[in-house]
Write an enzyme that holds these catalytic residues in place. Structure first.
Site, PDB file in Angstrom:
ATOM      1  N   CYS A 131       0.807  -1.232   0.000  1.00  0.00           N
ATOM      2  CA  CYS A 131       0.000   0.000   0.000  1.00  0.00           C
ATOM      3  C   CYS A 131       0.835   1.275   0.000  1.00  0.00           C
ATOM      4  CB  CYS A 131      -0.946   0.013   1.193  1.00  0.00           C
ATOM      5  SG  CYS A 131      -0.117   0.194   2.787  1.00  0.00           S
ATOM      6  N   CYS A 151      13.513   0.544  12.324  1.00  0.00           N
ATOM      7  CA  CYS A 151      12.913   1.338  13.392  1.00  0.00           C
ATOM      8  C   CYS A 151      11.523   1.758  12.904  1.00  0.00           C
ATOM      9  CB  CYS A 151      13.806   2.545  13.662  1.00  0.00           C
ATOM     10  SG  CYS A 151      13.382   3.449  15.137  1.00  0.00           S
TER      11      CYS A 151
END
Length: 165
Positions: A131, A151
């Site tokens: 997406c 992260c």
């Protein structure tokens, strides 16, 4: 009033330029499955304000505020926007940064890397390849075996706990 219009025009052209730059600087193999494509209005309707800010506007949640940064349960982390499996708890580690950190994705084709020169620095942005949702950044200061630290914003992830055996 004219200054406001000029500022708006400059901001809009900058955002469009940034979006075009992001599309051109993708450095990884694309996800080969079906893409999820929605209008901006559909994303705003389907996501919370915080999810929209992070996933669609490349924002960042504050450190140590997300609900998954200290999650120690076993399971799978999915993209909060489209449900694509992204990371496993088996690759999660405590980085001390305040965001969930992983040393590898479940499948390298599920995440994409984009050169990010925002905020006066060079980083590698991590996105969902289904997406194109912004997840966070990857750095080369993680543990072995990869040496990478993905992260990731908690708000960009959904967690599915592994069933007890």
């Amino acid at each position: 009033m004219h200054r406001n219009i000029i500022a708006f025009c400059l901001m809009t052209s900058t955002l469009v330029g940034c979006a075009q730059d992001r599309a051109q600087k993708r450095t990884d193999a694309e996800y080969t499955g079906e893409k999820v494509e929605k209008s901006d209005e559909e994303w705003q309707r389907d996501l919370t304000d915080q999810e929209y800010y992070v996933l669609r506007q490349a924002g960042t949640e504050r450190a140590f505020t997300g609900d998954l940064w200290d999650n120690k349960k076993e399971g799978i982390y999915l993209c909060a926007a489209c449900g694509l499996p992204l990371f496993s708890s088996t690759t999660k580690f405590r980085s001390g940064t305040g965001w969930p950190s992983f040393f590898a994705p479940i499948d390298s084709s599920h995440v994409g890397n984009i050169e990010d020169r925002s905020h006066g620095m060079l980083r590698t942005e991590v996105v969902c390849n289904r997406c194109d949702g912004h997840l966070g950044h990857v750095f080369e200061d993680g543990p072995q075996p990869t040496g990478l630290r993905y992260c990731i914003n908690s708000v960009s992830l959904d967690f599915v706990q592994e069933k007890a055996k």
